[in-house]
Design a protein around this motif. Structure first.
Motif, PDB file in Angstrom:
ATOM      1  N   VAL A 331       0.953  -1.189   0.043  1.00 59.85           N
ATOM      2  CA  VAL A 331      -0.003  -0.081  -0.086  1.00 59.85           C
ATOM      3  C   VAL A 331       0.928   1.198  -0.014  1.00 59.85           C
ATOM      4  CG1 VAL A 331      -1.487   1.268   1.254  1.00 59.85           C
ATOM      5  CG2 VAL A 331      -2.015  -1.239   1.244  1.00 59.85           C
ATOM      6  N   VAL A 332       1.027   2.057  -1.102  1.00 49.33           N
ATOM      7  CA  VAL A 332       1.733   3.030  -0.993  1.00 49.33           C
ATOM      8  C   VAL A 332       1.033   4.561  -0.830  1.00 49.33           C
ATOM      9  CG1 VAL A 332       3.372   4.410  -2.638  1.00 49.33           C
ATOM     10  CG2 VAL A 332       3.075   1.815  -2.976  1.00 49.33           C
ATOM     11  N   VAL A 333       1.570   4.967  -0.031  1.00 50.18           N
ATOM     12  CA  VAL A 333       0.975   6.564   0.436  1.00 50.18           C
ATOM     13  C   VAL A 333       2.016   7.304   0.037  1.00 50.18           C
ATOM     14  CG1 VAL A 333      -0.148   7.669   2.348  1.00 50.18           C
ATOM     15  CG2 VAL A 333      -0.006   5.171   2.427  1.00 50.18           C
ATOM     16  N   PRO A 334       1.926   8.084  -1.277  1.00 55.36           N
ATOM     17  CA  PRO A 334       2.772   8.951  -1.834  1.00 55.36           C
ATOM     18  C   PRO A 334       2.862  10.405  -1.032  1.00 55.36           C
ATOM     19  CG  PRO A 334       1.147   8.662  -3.343  1.00 55.36           C
ATOM     20  CD  PRO A 334       0.812   7.752  -2.127  1.00 55.36           C
ATOM     21  N   GLN A 335       4.133  10.816  -0.948  1.00 57.75           N
ATOM     22  CA  GLN A 335       3.945  12.194  -0.400  1.00 57.75           C
ATOM     23  C   GLN A 335       4.492  13.257  -1.270  1.00 57.75           C
ATOM     24  OE1 GLN A 335       2.978  12.505   3.212  1.00 57.75           O
ATOM     25  NE2 GLN A 335       2.509  10.467   2.426  1.00 57.75           N
ATOM     26  N   PHE A 336       5.451  13.138  -2.019  1.00 59.48           N
ATOM     27  CA  PHE A 336       5.980  14.012  -3.145  1.00 59.48           C
ATOM     28  C   PHE A 336       6.949  13.258  -4.193  1.00 59.48           C
ATOM     29  CE2 PHE A 336       8.215  14.416   0.856  1.00 59.48           C
ATOM     30  CZ  PHE A 336       9.744  14.178   0.236  1.00 59.48           C
ATOM     31  N   GLY A 337       7.745  14.120  -5.134  1.00 65.35           N
ATOM     32  CA  GLY A 337       8.662  13.524  -5.844  1.00 65.35           C
ATOM     33  C   GLY A 337       8.361  12.521  -6.869  1.00 65.35           C
ATOM     34  N   ASP A 338       9.160  11.653  -6.819  1.00 67.87           N
ATOM     35  CA  ASP A 338       8.885  10.321  -7.530  1.00 67.87           C
ATOM     36  C   ASP A 338       7.839   9.372  -6.829  1.00 67.87           C
ATOM     37  OD1 ASP A 338      10.539   9.638  -5.542  1.00 67.87           O
ATOM     38  OD2 ASP A 338      11.395   8.185  -6.740  1.00 67.87           O
ATOM     39  N   GLN A 339       7.354   9.472  -5.678  1.00 70.11           N
ATOM     40  CA  GLN A 339       6.571   8.633  -5.020  1.00 70.11           C
ATOM     41  C   GLN A 339       5.122   8.303  -5.621  1.00 70.11           C
ATOM     42  OE1 GLN A 339       6.704  10.215  -1.013  1.00 70.11           O
ATOM     43  NE2 GLN A 339       8.708  10.215  -1.067  1.00 70.11           N
ATOM     44  N   PRO A 340       4.494   9.386  -6.170  1.00 67.19           N
ATOM     45  CA  PRO A 340       3.127   8.917  -6.925  1.00 67.19           C
ATOM     46  C   PRO A 340       3.461   8.321  -8.331  1.00 67.19           C
ATOM     47  CG  PRO A 340       3.205  11.216  -6.456  1.00 67.19           C
ATOM     48  CD  PRO A 340       4.829  10.805  -6.023  1.00 67.19           C
ATOM     49  N   TYR A 341       4.612   8.312  -8.825  1.00 70.07           N
ATOM     50  CA  TYR A 341       4.901   7.501  -9.925  1.00 70.07           C
ATOM     51  C   TYR A 341       4.836   5.863  -9.426  1.00 70.07           C
ATOM     52  CZ  TYR A 341       7.737   4.680 -13.061  1.00 70.07           C
ATOM     53  OH  TYR A 341       8.217   3.650 -13.913  1.00 70.07           O
ATOM     54  N   PHE A 342       5.908   5.798  -8.470  1.00 65.21           N
ATOM     55  CA  PHE A 342       5.876   4.442  -7.815  1.00 65.21           C
ATOM     56  C   PHE A 342       4.530   3.781  -7.220  1.00 65.21           C
ATOM     57  CE2 PHE A 342      10.519   5.433  -8.084  1.00 65.21           C
ATOM     58  CZ  PHE A 342      10.837   4.100  -8.420  1.00 65.21           C
ATOM     59  N   ALA A 343       3.691   4.818  -6.815  1.00 68.17           N
ATOM     60  CA  ALA A 343       2.395   4.333  -6.465  1.00 68.17           C
ATOM     61  C   ALA A 343       1.525   3.862  -7.485  1.00 68.17           C
ATOM     62  CB  ALA A 343       1.731   5.538  -5.610  1.00 68.17           C
ATOM     63  N   GLY A 344       1.365   4.645  -8.511  1.00 64.93           N
ATOM     64  CA  GLY A 344       0.928   4.252  -9.776  1.00 64.93           C
ATOM     65  C   GLY A 344       1.468   3.184 -10.393  1.00 64.93           C
ATOM     66  N   ARG A 345       2.696   2.879 -10.387  1.00 64.04           N
ATOM     67  CA  ARG A 345       3.219   1.463 -10.929  1.00 64.04           C
ATOM     68  C   ARG A 345       2.882   0.242 -10.061  1.00 64.04           C
ATOM     69  NH1 ARG A 345       3.715   0.135 -15.336  1.00 64.04           N
ATOM     70  NH2 ARG A 345       5.301  -1.227 -14.807  1.00 64.04           N
ATOM     71  N   VAL A 346       2.861   0.443  -8.710  1.00 61.76           N
ATOM     72  CA  VAL A 346       2.254  -0.734  -8.033  1.00 61.76           C
ATOM     73  C   VAL A 346       0.902  -0.826  -8.242  1.00 61.76           C
ATOM     74  CG1 VAL A 346       1.667  -1.013  -5.569  1.00 61.76           C
ATOM     75  CG2 VAL A 346       4.006  -0.369  -6.090  1.00 61.76           C
ATOM     76  N   ALA A 347       0.057   0.069  -8.511  1.00 61.09           N
ATOM     77  CA  ALA A 347      -1.285  -0.237  -8.673  1.00 61.09           C
ATOM     78  C   ALA A 347      -1.534  -0.753  -9.995  1.00 61.09           C
ATOM     79  CB  ALA A 347      -2.069   0.973  -8.607  1.00 61.09           C
ATOM     80  N   GLU A 348      -0.865  -0.354 -11.075  1.00 60.08           N
ATOM     81  CA  GLU A 348      -0.879  -0.645 -12.484  1.00 60.08           C
ATOM     82  C   GLU A 348      -0.391  -2.397 -12.774  1.00 60.08           C
ATOM     83  OE1 GLU A 348       1.661   1.763 -14.639  1.00 60.08           O
ATOM     84  OE2 GLU A 348       0.371   3.568 -14.238  1.00 60.08           O
ATOM     85  N   LEU A 349       0.709  -2.529 -11.839  1.00 63.74           N
ATOM     86  CA  LEU A 349       1.101  -4.099 -11.905  1.00 63.74           C
ATOM     87  C   LEU A 349       0.334  -4.969 -10.975  1.00 63.74           C
ATOM     88  CD1 LEU A 349       4.951  -3.426 -11.432  1.00 63.74           C
ATOM     89  CD2 LEU A 349       4.004  -4.089 -13.655  1.00 63.74           C
ATOM     90  N   GLY A 350      -0.611  -4.443 -10.318  1.00 68.54           N
ATOM     91  CA  GLY A 350      -1.608  -5.176  -9.622  1.00 68.54           C
ATOM     92  C   GLY A 350      -0.911  -6.051  -8.449  1.00 68.54           C
ATOM     93  N   ILE A 351       0.025  -5.227  -7.863  1.00 66.34           N
ATOM     94  CA  ILE A 351       0.935  -5.957  -6.669  1.00 66.34           C
ATOM     95  C   ILE A 351       0.501  -5.056  -5.465  1.00 66.34           C
ATOM     96  CG2 ILE A 351       2.833  -6.716  -8.112  1.00 66.34           C
ATOM     97  CD1 ILE A 351       4.374  -4.323  -7.545  1.00 66.34           C
TER      98      ILE A 351
END
Length: 413
Positions: A331-351
Motif C-alpha cells: 500500500v503506497v501512500v505517496p508524499q511527493f517527488g517520484d513517489q506518486p509514480y511508484f504508487a501508480g506502478r504498484v497499482a498498474e502491476l496489480g501488486i
C-alpha cells in the motif's frame, strides 16, 4: 582499477551504492563512496567493507530539523553542496578511473566538475525514470517553480523544467565552476545528466518508456542480498502468529506522526492483522501497549518484508524496489517527488494499492489494505517478484569496468 561513487540522497538513494560497490570489488576494483555523513548510511557502507568519505550536511538533520528547508534557502544549500562534493571527490578520487554520481543536481554538479578537472570519465545514474526527460511523462517541479497548469505537452514542460533547473541551481554551479577555471554551463540539468544517463531500476517495476530521444542505459536495480539477521525479539514476534502488516515511511518526516500511526495500526487491526511499525525519520511509535504491535528502527528490510503480509509505505524508490523484490503486496501512500509514480506502478502491476493522497486515515487505509491483502494481489506480487532482475549491480559494474578498459586502451595506429 579504482572507482568512486557519490550520492547525496536519502537512504533509498544511498543503499544502491552498497550493491554496486560490492559487485565492483568482486570484479577487482577498489571502491570509495562519497555520501552524506548520516550514521545509518556510513555504517551500512562500512558494514560491507567500503571506504566512506562523509560529504555534505546530514540529510536526516535537514529533513527532520525544527526549521524545514524552504525554496528560498535552496540556492545557499546548493552552493554548499557543489563545493563539498567537488572538493571531497577531487581529494578522494586520486588514482580513480571513473566517477559515478547519483542524487540531487547540485551535488552531482560538483562531481561532474571534479571529473572534468581530473580528466576522469563520469557517469550519471538515476533511481527513477521520471526525473529523466521523456515525452511519455511530465517532469517533477523544481523548488519554487511549479509546473504551469495550462501546459499539457510533456516536451514543452521538460523545456521549461530545464529553464527552472538553471534558475534554481545555475548561479551556484557556475559561480563554483568559474572559481576552479571551468567554463560556465547554460543548461545545468542536461550538463549533469549527460546525453547517455543510466537508469538503475528494474525494467518491470520502472521501465524506460520507448520510443525516446534520450539514450538511456537501463541496468536494472542495484540490489544486493542483505545477510544481516533480524533482531531476536523481532523474530520472536514474527514467529508468534500470522504474518503481520508492516507500516513505515522511511526517510519521510510525516506531519502528524501520532495520527498517522494511529490510523495505520487501527486499520491493520481492522483487517485482523498484527502490525510492525517502522519508526523511520517520522518517529512513528506504538499507540498503546497491546501485544499485537512491534516497533522497529534500522532493520534488514529484505528479510523483514519477506515475513509480512503487506507493506504500507511512502513509495520511495528503495522501499518500493525492496517490497517488489520480496513479492509482498504493498500500500503506497505517496508524499511527493517520484513517489506518486511508484504508487501508480504498484497499482498498474496489480501488486498493491495506491493510496489517494498523502494523508492516510483509518478509512482510506482500510480500503487500500483490503485490496492489498486479497489472494489475487498476493499471487500477482509473487509473480512479479519472479520477474525481478537481481543482476542490475553486476550489469552496472561490468559496464564501468568496460569504460575503464576502453580508456586504458592505446590509440590505434
Amino acid at each position: 582499477m579504482r572507482v568512486l561513487l557519490a550520492a547525496y540522497d536519502s537512504r533509498g538513494g544511498v543503499e544502491p551504492l552498497v550493491g554496486l560497490a560490492v559487485r565492483l570489488r568482486e570484479l577487482g576494483a577498489e571502491v570509495r563512496v562519497c555520501a552524506p555523513p548520516d550514521e545509518e548510511f556510513t555504517q551500512r557502507l562500512a558494514g560491507v567493507g567500503v571506504e566512506v568519505v562523509p560529504t555534505g550536511k546530514s540529510v536526516r538533520a535537514l529533513a527532520t530539523g525544527k526549521t524545514r528547508p524552504t525554496a528560498a534557502g535552496v540556492p545557499r544549500r546548493a552552493a554548499e553542496l557543489v563545493v563539498a562534493f567537488h572538493d571531497n571527490v577531487t581529494a578522494a578520487a586520486e588514482g580513480c578511473d571513473v566517477l559515478v554520481a547519483t542524487g540531487i543536481v547540485p551535488a552531482v554538479a560538483g562531481v561532474k566538475s571534479a571529473a572534468e578537472k581530473l580528466g576522469i570519465p563520469y557517469v550519471y545514474a538515476s533511481h527513477q525514470p521520471v526525473t529523466l526527460p521523456s515525452p511519455h511523462h511530465p517532469p517533477l517541479a523544481r523548488p519554487g517553480h511549479p509546473l504551469p497548469a495550462d501546459v499539457t505537452d510533456n516536451q514543452a514542460l521538460w523545456d521549461q523544467e530545464a529553464l527552472d533547473a538553471q534558475a534554481v541551481f545555475g548561479e551556484a554551479v557556475n559561480t563554483h565552476r568559474a572559481s576552479v577555471g571551468l567554463p560556465l554551463v547554460d543548461n545545468v540539468r542536461d550538463h549533469v545528466f549527460t546525453d547517455r544517463p543510466w537508469l538503475a531500476t528494474d525494467p518491470v517495476l520502472a521501465p524506460w518508456p520507448q520510443p525516446a530521444d534520450l539514450e538511456v542505459v537501463q541496468t536494472g536495480a542495484w540490489v544486493l542480498p542483505d545477510e544481516r539477521p533480524l533482531p531476536a525479539d523481532l523474530v520472536a514476534f514474527l514467529d508468534a502468529g500470522a504474518p503481520p502488516v508492516y507500516v513505515g515511511f522511511g526517510s519521510i518526516p510525516m506531519r502528524d506522526p501520532e495520527d498517522v500511526a494511529r490510523a495505520a495500526v487501527e486499520a491493520i487491526r481492522a483487517q485482523g492483522r498484527r502490525a510492525v511499525v517502522g519508526s523511520g525519520w517520522a518517529g512513528l511509535s506504538l499507540i498503546d501497549d497491546a501485544d499485537d504491535c512491534f516497533v522497529v528502527g534500522e532493520v534488514n528490510h529484505q528479510a523483514l518484508f519477506r515475513r509480512v503480509a503487506a507493506v504500507v509505505h511512502h513509495g520511495g524508490a528503495g522501499t518500493t524496489t525492496t517490497a517488489t523484490w520480496a513479492g509482498t503486496p504493498q500500500v503506497v501512500v505517496p508524499q511527493f517527488g517520484d513517489q506518486p509514480y511508484f504508487a501508480g506502478r504498484v497499482a498498474e502491476l496489480g501488486i498493491g494499492a495506491a493510496h489517494d493522497g498523502p494523508t492516510p486515515t483509518f478509512e482510506s487505509l482500510s480500503t487500500a489494505l483490503k485490496t492489498a491483502l486479497t489472494p489475487e494481489t498476493g499471487a500477482r506480487a509473487t509473480a512479479v517478484a519472479g520477474m525481478f532482475r537481481t543482476d542490475g549491480a553486476t550489469v552496472a559494474a561490468k559496464l564501468l569496468i568496460g569504460i575503464i578498459s576502453q580508456e586504458r586502451r592505446p590509440d590505434s595506429v
